[in-house]
Design a protein around this motif. Structure first.
Motif, PDB file in Angstrom:
ATOM      1  N   PHE A   1     -15.176  -5.751  -1.116  1.00  0.00           N
ATOM      2  CA  PHE A   1     -15.115  -6.713  -2.217  1.00  0.00           C
ATOM      3  C   PHE A   1     -15.947  -7.963  -1.965  1.00  0.00           C
ATOM      4  CE2 PHE A   1     -11.382  -7.660   0.503  1.00  0.00           C
ATOM      5  CZ  PHE A   1     -11.557  -9.016   0.739  1.00  0.00           C
ATOM      6  N   THR A   2     -16.504  -8.109  -0.778  1.00  0.00           N
ATOM      7  CA  THR A   2     -17.304  -9.291  -0.473  1.00  0.00           C
ATOM      8  C   THR A   2     -18.766  -9.032  -0.832  1.00  0.00           C
ATOM      9  OG1 THR A   2     -17.382  -8.471   1.811  1.00  0.00           O
ATOM     10  CG2 THR A   2     -15.820 -10.228   1.314  1.00  0.00           C
ATOM     11  N   PRO A   3     -19.468 -10.066  -1.265  1.00  0.00           N
ATOM     12  CA  PRO A   3     -20.878  -9.891  -1.631  1.00  0.00           C
ATOM     13  C   PRO A   3     -21.765  -9.831  -0.394  1.00  0.00           C
ATOM     14  CG  PRO A   3     -20.243 -12.180  -1.911  1.00  0.00           C
ATOM     15  CD  PRO A   3     -18.983 -11.442  -1.526  1.00  0.00           C
ATOM     16  N   ALA A   4     -22.983  -9.420  -0.586  1.00  0.00           N
ATOM     17  CA  ALA A   4     -23.961  -9.418   0.505  1.00  0.00           C
ATOM     18  C   ALA A   4     -24.109 -10.838   1.048  1.00  0.00           C
ATOM     19  CB  ALA A   4     -25.301  -8.897  -0.007  1.00  0.00           C
TER      20      ALA A   4
ATOM     21  N   ALA B   1      -8.270 -15.864  12.596  1.00  0.00           N
ATOM     22  CA  ALA B   1      -8.436 -16.953  13.544  1.00  0.00           C
ATOM     23  C   ALA B   1      -8.340 -16.354  14.962  1.00  0.00           C
ATOM     24  CB  ALA B   1      -7.352 -18.005  13.323  1.00  0.00           C
ATOM     25  N   PRO B   2      -8.872 -17.011  15.985  1.00  0.00           N
ATOM     26  CA  PRO B   2      -9.545 -18.318  15.932  1.00  0.00           C
ATOM     27  C   PRO B   2     -11.024 -18.252  15.564  1.00  0.00           C
ATOM     28  CG  PRO B   2      -9.393 -17.590  18.200  1.00  0.00           C
ATOM     29  CD  PRO B   2      -8.691 -16.543  17.369  1.00  0.00           C
ATOM     30  N   GLN B   3     -11.588 -17.032  15.494  1.00  0.00           N
ATOM     31  CA  GLN B   3     -13.018 -16.930  15.178  1.00  0.00           C
ATOM     32  C   GLN B   3     -13.325 -17.498  13.793  1.00  0.00           C
ATOM     33  OE1 GLN B   3     -11.108 -14.399  16.166  1.00  0.00           O
ATOM     34  NE2 GLN B   3     -11.863 -13.870  18.222  1.00  0.00           N
ATOM     35  N   SER B   4     -12.403 -17.314  12.857  1.00  0.00           N
ATOM     36  CA  SER B   4     -12.600 -17.798  11.489  1.00  0.00           C
ATOM     37  C   SER B   4     -11.373 -18.603  11.077  1.00  0.00           C
ATOM     38  CB  SER B   4     -12.799 -16.620  10.520  1.00  0.00           C
ATOM     39  OG  SER B   4     -13.918 -15.855  10.889  1.00  0.00           O
ATOM     40  N   PRO B   5     -11.353 -19.904  11.376  1.00  0.00           N
ATOM     41  CA  PRO B   5     -10.177 -20.707  11.033  1.00  0.00           C
ATOM     42  C   PRO B   5     -10.108 -21.008   9.542  1.00  0.00           C
ATOM     43  CG  PRO B   5     -11.877 -22.090  12.001  1.00  0.00           C
ATOM     44  CD  PRO B   5     -12.383 -20.683  12.079  1.00  0.00           C
ATOM     45  N   TYR B   6      -8.975 -21.584   9.136  1.00  0.00           N
ATOM     46  CA  TYR B   6      -8.780 -22.042   7.764  1.00  0.00           C
ATOM     47  C   TYR B   6      -9.973 -22.893   7.339  1.00  0.00           C
ATOM     48  CZ  TYR B   6      -6.813 -25.090   4.114  1.00  0.00           C
ATOM     49  OH  TYR B   6      -6.595 -25.797   2.955  1.00  0.00           O
ATOM     50  N   PRO B   7     -10.485 -22.767   6.128  1.00  0.00           N
ATOM     51  CA  PRO B   7      -9.957 -22.017   4.989  1.00  0.00           C
ATOM     52  C   PRO B   7     -10.649 -20.666   4.757  1.00  0.00           C
ATOM     53  CG  PRO B   7     -11.594 -23.523   4.172  1.00  0.00           C
ATOM     54  CD  PRO B   7     -11.577 -23.680   5.677  1.00  0.00           C
ATOM     55  N   ALA B   8     -11.127 -20.017   5.812  1.00  0.00           N
ATOM     56  CA  ALA B   8     -11.834 -18.742   5.642  1.00  0.00           C
ATOM     57  C   ALA B   8     -10.976 -17.737   4.886  1.00  0.00           C
ATOM     58  CB  ALA B   8     -12.225 -18.182   7.012  1.00  0.00           C
ATOM     59  N   GLN B   9      -9.683 -17.687   5.202  1.00  0.00           N
ATOM     60  CA  GLN B   9      -8.786 -16.711   4.569  1.00  0.00           C
ATOM     61  C   GLN B   9      -8.620 -16.999   3.070  1.00  0.00           C
ATOM     62  OE1 GLN B   9      -8.134 -18.610   7.243  1.00  0.00           O
ATOM     63  NE2 GLN B   9      -8.485 -17.068   8.829  1.00  0.00           N
ATOM     64  N   LEU B  10      -8.572 -18.273   2.724  1.00  0.00           N
ATOM     65  CA  LEU B  10      -8.484 -18.653   1.315  1.00  0.00           C
ATOM     66  C   LEU B  10      -9.732 -18.199   0.563  1.00  0.00           C
ATOM     67  CD1 LEU B  10      -7.240 -20.172  -1.091  1.00  0.00           C
ATOM     68  CD2 LEU B  10      -8.255 -22.274  -0.165  1.00  0.00           C
ATOM     69  N   ARG B  11     -10.889 -18.428   1.150  1.00  0.00           N
ATOM     70  CA  ARG B  11     -12.140 -18.005   0.509  1.00  0.00           C
ATOM     71  C   ARG B  11     -12.182 -16.487   0.349  1.00  0.00           C
ATOM     72  NH1 ARG B  11     -11.817 -22.819  -0.929  1.00  0.00           N
ATOM     73  NH2 ARG B  11     -12.922 -24.435   0.255  1.00  0.00           N
ATOM     74  N   ASP B  12     -11.672 -15.761   1.360  1.00  0.00           N
ATOM     75  CA  ASP B  12     -11.651 -14.296   1.277  1.00  0.00           C
ATOM     76  C   ASP B  12     -10.764 -13.829   0.118  1.00  0.00           C
ATOM     77  OD1 ASP B  12     -13.265 -14.296   3.523  1.00  0.00           O
ATOM     78  OD2 ASP B  12     -11.625 -13.867   4.918  1.00  0.00           O
ATOM     79  N   MET B  13      -9.584 -14.448  -0.013  1.00  0.00           N
ATOM     80  CA  MET B  13      -8.692 -14.084  -1.125  1.00  0.00           C
ATOM     81  C   MET B  13      -9.359 -14.359  -2.466  1.00  0.00           C
ATOM     82  SD  MET B  13      -4.830 -15.225  -0.072  1.00  0.00           S
ATOM     83  CE  MET B  13      -5.232 -16.944   0.253  1.00  0.00           C
ATOM     84  N   GLN B  14      -9.968 -15.519  -2.581  1.00  0.00           N
ATOM     85  CA  GLN B  14     -10.617 -15.872  -3.841  1.00  0.00           C
ATOM     86  C   GLN B  14     -11.720 -14.877  -4.188  1.00  0.00           C
ATOM     87  OE1 GLN B  14     -11.573 -19.861  -2.576  1.00  0.00           O
ATOM     88  NE2 GLN B  14      -9.961 -20.774  -3.865  1.00  0.00           N
ATOM     89  N   GLU B  15     -12.440 -14.416  -3.167  1.00  0.00           N
ATOM     90  CA  GLU B  15     -13.505 -13.448  -3.417  1.00  0.00           C
ATOM     91  C   GLU B  15     -12.932 -12.100  -3.854  1.00  0.00           C
ATOM     92  OE1 GLU B  15     -17.293 -13.081  -4.217  1.00  0.00           O
ATOM     93  OE2 GLU B  15     -16.423 -14.905  -3.322  1.00  0.00           O
ATOM     94  N   SER B  16     -11.778 -11.733  -3.299  1.00  0.00           N
ATOM     95  CA  SER B  16     -11.157 -10.471  -3.713  1.00  0.00           C
ATOM     96  C   SER B  16     -10.720 -10.541  -5.180  1.00  0.00           C
ATOM     97  CB  SER B  16      -9.954 -10.147  -2.814  1.00  0.00           C
ATOM     98  OG  SER B  16      -8.838 -10.973  -3.091  1.00  0.00           O
ATOM     99  N   VAL B  17     -10.270 -11.707  -5.622  1.00  0.00           N
ATOM    100  CA  VAL B  17      -9.870 -11.868  -7.027  1.00  0.00           C
ATOM    101  C   VAL B  17     -11.098 -11.798  -7.931  1.00  0.00           C
ATOM    102  CG1 VAL B  17      -8.708 -13.352  -8.700  1.00  0.00           C
ATOM    103  CG2 VAL B  17      -7.865 -13.235  -6.347  1.00  0.00           C
TER     104      VAL B  17
ATOM    105  N   GLY C   1       2.614 -14.043   3.356  1.00  0.00           N
ATOM    106  CA  GLY C   1       3.363 -14.825   2.385  1.00  0.00           C
ATOM    107  C   GLY C   1       2.805 -16.229   2.259  1.00  0.00           C
ATOM    108  N   TYR C   2       2.437 -16.811   3.409  1.00  0.00           N
ATOM    109  CA  TYR C   2       1.789 -18.128   3.382  1.00  0.00           C
ATOM    110  C   TYR C   2       0.530 -18.088   2.523  1.00  0.00           C
ATOM    111  CZ  TYR C   2      -1.503 -21.709   4.965  1.00  0.00           C
ATOM    112  OH  TYR C   2      -2.445 -22.714   4.998  1.00  0.00           O
ATOM    113  N   LEU C   3      -0.299 -17.057   2.733  1.00  0.00           N
ATOM    114  CA  LEU C   3      -1.546 -16.965   1.982  1.00  0.00           C
ATOM    115  C   LEU C   3      -1.283 -16.795   0.493  1.00  0.00           C
ATOM    116  CD1 LEU C   3      -3.649 -14.728   4.406  1.00  0.00           C
ATOM    117  CD2 LEU C   3      -3.892 -17.194   4.010  1.00  0.00           C
TER     118      LEU C   3
END
Length: 352
Positions: free
Chosen positions: A55-58, A122-138, A164-166
């Motif tokens: 689901f992520t772009p190039a 994490a720790p390789q990809s700290p916050y907000p990487a996970q938020l950006r990933d979710m937004q991209e999936s949407v 649940g946090y995410l």
């Protein structure tokens, strides 16, 4: 007296199976050996699963994929299918979408499309990487809604623990180009990372890239409870009362803040269950599915009343007095400026 025929014995045996299964059918918790007879989760349609859809772009830092679960009847129905984004747990540093396969199938059997995704760790990809990933999936779901007959106007989130946090974190974001969230199911979720039991955890320090003493503003910004305000979607929260990994006060305080802001919330505290036990609590899933039915079903009671009551760029309202923040409620940055601001926070450089 003649012995019963083989046909009579088979009828009696079948009747006995039905009687034994009635309590399980009522709760949706069927034993695996009975699932082929009665189905699971209240439905009977088989599930169509498309695995590992990227689901992520190039150019995304890491290619990420999700598993899409669809009711088999979705392609034949005249109605669009409501959608649930499913988020696995793992302390933000491990886990996989495969761990929520059973939930994905249960949602599809109930008539929902479920998209279970992977996200960066994490720790390789700290916050907000996970938020950006979710937004991209949407965004991917939105772009492919026509192809899969998805109703993105009936969109919900479901996660447990860090998942649940995410789910809660995505639900409290300001309005944007993404479809509004209509309902949230979150279990065992840490939602106030400033609390001592969270701030002292190694997983939280890795997730945020430092300690609370080093990054107090970032801990505020990353805590969903600091962004509670009116106009948020309904929440279904559940937590084990014996949870020492993520204390139940995390869900209790969030529920209190939501109620004070006028947001519909259901809180289920599970007696005697710890973090792992609450994740698979018997009878909990049917309650959560019933909650989704109320707010996502076509013409459901909650849908018309929970249109977003905020405009793009509007700041979150202050927290209710019974859950006072230790610092002013921070503004969530736009994606274009957020990465630069977070780098400055981590480096101790004042924001421009």
């Amino acid at each position: 007296m003649k012995p019963w025929s083989s046909h009579a014995r088979r009828y009696i045996a079948a009747f006995a199976v039905v009687l034994l299964a009635l309590p399980a059918i009522a709760t949706g918790e069927l034993p695996d050996r009975l699932e082929p007879l009665f189905g699971r989760g209240g439905g009977s349609s088989p599930t169509v699963v498309t695995e590992s859809v990227v689901f992520t772009p190039a150019g995304w830092p890491v290619p990420l994929a999700g598993d899409l679960y669809l009711p088999a009847s979705a392609s034949e129905s005249s109605r669009l299918t409501p959608v649930v984004l499913v988020l696995h747990g793992g302390a933000w540093r491990q886990g996989d979408k495969s761990s929520v396969t059973d939930l994905g199938r249960a949602l599809a059997d109930r008539g929902y499309a479920a998209f279970a995704i992977n996200y960066r760790f994490a720790p390789q990809s700290p916050y907000p990487a996970q938020l950006r990933d979710m937004q991209e999936s949407v965004r991917w779901l939105q772009a492919h809604a026509g192809e899969h007959r998805l109703d993105m106007d009936r969109f919900a989130l479901w996660g447990y623990s860090s998942g649940g946090y995410l789910a809660v974190l995505l639900a409290v974001q300001p309005a944007s180009d993404l479809p509004p969230v209509r309902a949230v199911v979150a279990g065992g979720a840490p939602t106030d990372l400033r609390a001592a039991e969270a701030a002292d955890a190694e997983s939280v320090r890795e997730f945020l890239g430092g300690t609370r003493a080093e990054l107090p503003a970032l801990y505020d910004q990353a805590s969903p409870i600091t962004h509670v305000r009116s106009g948020l979607p309904p929440f279904f929260l559940y937590h084990g009362r014996a949870d020492t990994q993520v204390p139940p006060a995390q869900s209790e305080n969030l529920a209190r803040a939501l109620r004070s802001a006028g947001v519909p919330v259901e809180l289920v505290l599970l007696e005697g269950l710890d973090h792992e036990g609450a994740a698979t609590a018997a009878g909990l899933r049917p309650q959560a599915l019933n909650f989704l039915d109320r707010y996502l079903s076509s013409g459901g009671e909650g849908l018309p009343g929970y249109l977003p009551e905020r405009m793009p760029g509007q700041l979150p309202a202050p927290l209710p007095q019974d859950v006072p923040p230790e610092m002013p409620v921070p503004t969530l940055p736009e994606e274009s400026e957020g990465e630069d601001m977070l780098d400055r926070l981590r480096q101790g450089v004042p924001s421009r």
